[in-house]
Design a protein around this motif. Structure first.
Motif, PDB file in Angstrom:
ATOM      1  N   THR A  66       0.560  -3.942  12.811  1.00 59.85           N
ATOM      2  CA  THR A  66       1.967  -2.989  13.548  1.00 59.85           C
ATOM      3  C   THR A  66       1.823  -1.485  13.358  1.00 59.85           C
ATOM      4  N   TYR A  67       2.185  -0.350  14.355  1.00 61.35           N
ATOM      5  CA  TYR A  67       1.788   1.339  14.127  1.00 61.35           C
ATOM      6  C   TYR A  67       2.703   1.560  13.880  1.00 61.35           C
ATOM      7  N   GLN A  68       3.030   2.174  12.831  1.00 62.83           N
ATOM      8  CA  GLN A  68       4.140   3.608  12.098  1.00 62.83           C
ATOM      9  C   GLN A  68       4.809   3.962  13.477  1.00 62.83           C
ATOM     10  N   LEU A  69       4.258   4.517  14.556  1.00 60.89           N
ATOM     11  CA  LEU A  69       5.517   4.606  16.032  1.00 60.89           C
ATOM     12  C   LEU A  69       4.940   3.557  17.359  1.00 60.89           C
ATOM     13  N   ILE A  70       6.094   3.142  17.175  1.00 58.89           N
ATOM     14  CA  ILE A  70       6.123   2.311  17.689  1.00 58.89           C
ATOM     15  C   ILE A  70       5.859   2.604  19.280  1.00 58.89           C
TER      16      ILE A  70
ATOM     17  N   ILE B 114       1.023  -1.523   0.062  1.00 56.05           N
ATOM     18  CA  ILE B 114      -0.035  -0.024  -0.269  1.00 56.05           C
ATOM     19  C   ILE B 114       0.567   0.888   0.091  1.00 56.05           C
ATOM     20  N   ILE B 115       0.909   1.762  -1.159  1.00 57.47           N
ATOM     21  CA  ILE B 115       2.052   3.265  -1.417  1.00 57.47           C
ATOM     22  C   ILE B 115       0.932   3.885  -1.415  1.00 57.47           C
ATOM     23  N   GLY B 116       2.024   5.740  -1.309  1.00 57.66           N
ATOM     24  CA  GLY B 116       1.355   7.239  -1.413  1.00 57.66           C
ATOM     25  C   GLY B 116       1.638   8.090  -1.062  1.00 57.66           C
ATOM     26  N   PRO B 117       1.988   9.211  -1.544  1.00 52.49           N
ATOM     27  CA  PRO B 117       2.687   9.963  -1.029  1.00 52.49           C
ATOM     28  C   PRO B 117       2.323   9.893   0.229  1.00 52.49           C
ATOM     29  N   ASN B 118       2.574  10.796   0.995  1.00 52.50           N
ATOM     30  CA  ASN B 118       2.669  11.017   2.977  1.00 52.50           C
ATOM     31  C   ASN B 118       0.747  12.031   2.629  1.00 52.50           C
ATOM     32  N   GLY B 119       0.337  11.920   3.470  1.00 52.68           N
ATOM     33  CA  GLY B 119      -1.175  12.339   3.853  1.00 52.68           C
ATOM     34  C   GLY B 119      -1.671  12.007   3.044  1.00 52.68           C
ATOM     35  N   ALA B 120      -1.169  10.417   2.265  1.00 52.47           N
ATOM     36  CA  ALA B 120      -2.342   9.828   0.906  1.00 52.47           C
ATOM     37  C   ALA B 120      -3.477   8.950   1.740  1.00 52.47           C
ATOM     38  N   GLY B 121      -3.385   8.909   2.804  1.00 49.97           N
ATOM     39  CA  GLY B 121      -4.184   8.303   3.483  1.00 49.97           C
ATOM     40  C   GLY B 121      -3.681   6.576   3.794  1.00 49.97           C
ATOM     41  N   LYS B 122      -2.770   6.121   3.946  1.00 53.76           N
ATOM     42  CA  LYS B 122      -2.356   4.928   3.698  1.00 53.76           C
ATOM     43  C   LYS B 122      -2.923   4.356   5.191  1.00 53.76           C
ATOM     44  N   THR B 123      -2.508   4.849   6.087  1.00 53.40           N
ATOM     45  CA  THR B 123      -2.479   4.574   8.378  1.00 53.40           C
ATOM     46  C   THR B 123      -3.837   4.574   8.431  1.00 53.40           C
TER      47      THR B 123
ATOM     48  N   ILE C  35      -4.796 -12.201   8.276  1.00 51.53           N
ATOM     49  CA  ILE C  35      -4.187 -11.149   8.082  1.00 51.53           C
ATOM     50  C   ILE C  35      -3.843  -9.606   8.720  1.00 51.53           C
ATOM     51  N   LEU C  36      -2.422  -9.423   8.355  1.00 54.11           N
ATOM     52  CA  LEU C  36      -1.457  -8.784   8.988  1.00 54.11           C
ATOM     53  C   LEU C  36      -1.142  -7.461   8.510  1.00 54.11           C
ATOM     54  N   PHE C  37      -0.728  -6.541   9.012  1.00 52.43           N
ATOM     55  CA  PHE C  37      -0.797  -4.381   8.821  1.00 52.43           C
ATOM     56  C   PHE C  37       0.493  -4.409   8.527  1.00 52.43           C
ATOM     57  N   LEU C  38       1.098  -4.223   7.809  1.00 54.14           N
ATOM     58  CA  LEU C  38       2.795  -4.042   8.659  1.00 54.14           C
ATOM     59  C   LEU C  38       2.845  -2.113   8.222  1.00 54.14           C
ATOM     60  N   ASP C  39       2.733  -1.175   9.180  1.00 54.65           N
ATOM     61  CA  ASP C  39       2.854   0.117   9.074  1.00 54.65           C
ATOM     62  C   ASP C  39       4.251   0.379   8.837  1.00 54.65           C
ATOM     63  N   GLU C  40       4.681   0.794   7.396  1.00 52.96           N
ATOM     64  CA  GLU C  40       6.360   0.676   7.547  1.00 52.96           C
ATOM     65  C   GLU C  40       7.132   0.593   8.924  1.00 52.96           C
TER      66      GLU C  40
ATOM     67  N   VAL D 109      -0.640 -10.184   3.662  1.00 53.37           N
ATOM     68  CA  VAL D 109      -0.136  -9.508   4.662  1.00 53.37           C
ATOM     69  C   VAL D 109       0.472  -8.204   3.439  1.00 53.37           C
ATOM     70  N   GLY D 110      -1.007  -6.614   4.219  1.00 59.90           N
ATOM     71  CA  GLY D 110      -0.732  -5.711   3.915  1.00 59.90           C
ATOM     72  C   GLY D 110       0.958  -4.866   3.971  1.00 59.90           C
ATOM     73  N   VAL D 111       1.542  -4.468   3.678  1.00 63.16           N
ATOM     74  CA  VAL D 111       2.535  -3.371   3.654  1.00 63.16           C
ATOM     75  C   VAL D 111       2.378  -2.490   2.909  1.00 63.16           C
ATOM     76  N   VAL D 112       2.650  -1.585   4.107  1.00 60.86           N
ATOM     77  CA  VAL D 112       2.985  -0.123   3.878  1.00 60.86           C
ATOM     78  C   VAL D 112       3.881   0.211   3.624  1.00 60.86           C
ATOM     79  N   GLU D 113       4.964   0.986   2.971  1.00 60.47           N
ATOM     80  CA  GLU D 113       6.551   1.574   2.515  1.00 60.47           C
ATOM     81  C   GLU D 113       6.568   2.289   1.607  1.00 60.47           C
ATOM     82  N   HIS D 114       7.626   3.793   2.726  1.00 71.07           N
ATOM     83  CA  HIS D 114       7.977   4.460   1.156  1.00 71.07           C
ATOM     84  C   HIS D 114       9.198   4.048   0.780  1.00 71.07           C
ATOM     85  N   VAL D 115       9.831   2.728   1.592  1.00 70.12           N
ATOM     86  CA  VAL D 115      11.288   2.485   0.507  1.00 70.12           C
ATOM     87  C   VAL D 115      10.589   1.433  -0.671  1.00 70.12           C
ATOM     88  N   MET D 116      11.003   2.225  -1.940  1.00 67.35           N
ATOM     89  CA  MET D 116      10.279   1.215  -3.293  1.00 67.35           C
ATOM     90  C   MET D 116      10.282  -0.263  -3.151  1.00 67.35           C
ATOM     91  N   GLY D 117      12.024  -0.393  -3.041  1.00 63.79           N
ATOM     92  CA  GLY D 117      12.896  -1.625  -2.992  1.00 63.79           C
ATOM     93  C   GLY D 117      12.501  -2.806  -1.790  1.00 63.79           C
TER      94      GLY D 117
END
Lengths: 306, 240
Positions: free
Chosen positions: B83-87, B34-43, B157-162, B190-198
């Protein structure tokens, strides 16, 4: 391990045999200290979830009145009246909790403070049934008001509080309350039903506070709105828990003994001035040692062990 | 029928549409980026799925059951982990106890069973000495503990937020391998929110791209990154 065992045996022996070496005044002071220790432990049990309650005096007072009314209107003996006082207050707290436990932080704290005042005003204006401003008199005291048996009664109430607190620390409540205090979102998505957990804990802690109040009423034989709902029952357990160390069973107990005995000493020299000392202690502890005396000792021993 | 189905899900905060009419599905054994610029609504999307934030409109179904009005703890018990972006590890608990929480409250184990299960999971995740307190962990161990904590709820199902944020290249590769292993062993969706495209390229089977709360592209990684709308969202109007 052996040293720890010996330490607890000495404490238990001291608690049981102390009436043999003490006079009526010392016993009366100890009884009060034990009651405050039970209040401090029960207050601490709720703060472990992050919920700050100022409602101790409210539930303590409710316990005194329910038990007094059971004795006066239903001719109930002292011990059953105390137990009924605890159970009914627990149920009232759970019912109120369904509404007020939707609040958090200062909103919850102020609401619990207001609850105590509401209870006091209702009882004060309850006419003959509640005794109005003059209160009620229980003609037959529990154990005929005997100093030694009532000391054991107060000790028993503290043991109930300590037992409940230790159960909270060893059981799933420990995980639930600590996780809720840390972050409610994480707690929710870990499967914890926060609302239900808090209602149960609020009910149990209020029940213990009421047991302490009910036993107090049965020991002294009278209840009045001003004495039963006195702000001391909220302020002192809080100060005791802070001084001894929060988030555990023994910190509040240690704090209660230190502050309880100190306050008796101070009362002799500066009547009513002891409240100023409490205030100074609270500010000092918050600023200098937020982990309390027990927390400091644990830290010291851990360092020495390393 | 997918394991998780979102139909026309929207979430408004006042005048802002944080999630806008999103249709999304996730199946067991599938890893979706799940990608998109900051503020796109991923979290916010993860918050809607895990029940932290209620939807403004639309429906969410899990294994065919409508869970739109279900609370977050109920969803965790059903099998939605995150998981949470801010752990937020619980500082006052040991690693073992942190991981026990889900076993006890989402899976209904008693304390003894949960302690044993927690030890096993920590070992499987490569977390040594689970009796330590959280402050003694390094960043990689904290991330592993965060994943273990989410796995302790027994998710389907598991969502990993950054989850890779703050890790160096070597640590990132370790976590990618760990997530792949977990997903295949447990048939997890698994749903993965991530900024690193690699990371997205290596880890995911397909990708959805959010912008201003709406899905603007979906499909395999190679196709999505060439999509003109995606390039514009990331790089601005003059990108193509």
């Amino acid at each position: 391990m052996k040293k720890k065992y010996i330490f607890w045996v000495i404490i238990a022996l001291a608690a049981v045999t102390i009436p043999l070496f003490s006079g009526p005044y010392q016993m009366s002071v100890l009884r009060t200290v034990l009651t405050y220790a039970a209040l401090a432990v029960s207050w601490d049990m709720l703060i472990r979830s992050g919920q700050l309650s100022f409602g101790i005096a409210g539930f303590f007072g409710l316990g005194t009145y329910i038990s007094a009314m059971c004795s006066i209107y239903l001719n109930m003996p002292g011990i059953p009246a105390i137990i009924i006082g605890g159970i009914i207050t627990c149920l009232i707290a759970m019912a109120l909790g369904t509404i007020i436990l939707r609040l958090r932080g200062m909103y919850f704290a102020i609401t619990t403070l207001a609850l105590g005042e509401i209870f006091r005003i209702i009882i004060r204006n309850g006419g003959e049934f509640t005794g109005g401003p003059e209160g009620l008199i229980i003609k037959k005291l529990v154990f005929d008001g005997g100093t030694i048996p009532t000391y054991y009664l107060a000790l028993g109430i503290l043991l109930v509080a300590v037992g409940a607190s230790i159960y909270f620390q060893k059981s799933r409540f420990h995980l639930a309350l600590t996780t809720i205090r840390n972050n409610e979102r994480v707690a929710m998505t870990s499967g914890i039903n926060i609302y239900k957990t808090l209602i149960i804990v609020f009910g149990i802690t209020a029940g213990i506070q009421a047991l302490a109040g009910a036993s107090f009423a049965q020991m002294y034989g009278f209840v009045t709105p001003e004495s039963s709902f006195s702000g001391d029952y909220t302020l002192l357990p809080l100060a005791m828990s802070l001084l001894g160390g929060m988030y555990g069973t023994w910190g509040p107990v240690v704090g209660a003994f230190l502050l309880g005995i100190l306050s008796e000493y101070l009362k002799l020299y500066i009547p009513y001035g002891h409240l100023i000392i409490y205030g100074i202690i609270i500010v000092f502890v918050i600023l200098v040692m937020p982990q309390g005396i027990l927390g400091l000792l644990k830290k010291k021993f851990r360092k020495e062990a390393v | 029928m997918a394991t998780l189905d979102l139909e026309s899900v929207s979430r408004r905060f006042g005048g802002l549409k944080a999630v806008d009419n999103v249709d999304f599905s996730l199946n067991e054994g599938e890893i979706v980026g799940i990608i998109g610029p900051n503020g796109a609504g991923k979290t916010t999307l993860i918050n809607l799925i895990s029940g932290i934030t209620p939807v403004s409109s639309g429906t969410i179904a899990f294994e065919g059951e409508d869970i739109t009005d279900m609370g977050p703890h109920g969803r965790a018990q059903l099998g939605i982990g995150r998981t949470y972006q801010l752990i937020h590890p619980v500082e006052h608990l040991t690693v073992e106890e942190n991981v026990m929480v889900g076993f006890v409250f989402a899976q209904g184990m008693n304390m003894k069973q949960a302690r044993e299960a927690s030890k096993q999971l920590c070992a499987a995740m490569g977390i040594e000495k689970p009796g330590r307190i959280v402050s003694q962990l390094n960043i990689l161990e904290v991330k592993k503990m965060e994943i273990a904590h989410a796995l302790s709820t027994g998710p389907k199902i598991l969502f990993l937020d950054e989850i890779m944020a703050g890790l160096n290249a070597d640590e990132t590769h370790q976590v990618i391998a760990l997530v792949q292993k977990i997903a295949s062993e447990r048939s997890l969706g698994v749903g993965v929110v991530e900024h690193v495209m690699g990371v997205i390229k290596k880890l995911t089977h397909r990708v959805i791209v959010l912008e201003s709360g709406a899905i603007i592209a979906s499909g395999e990684y190679e196709d999505v990154v060439k999509n003109p709308q995606v390039l514009e969202a990331y790089l601005g109007g003059g990108a193509h």
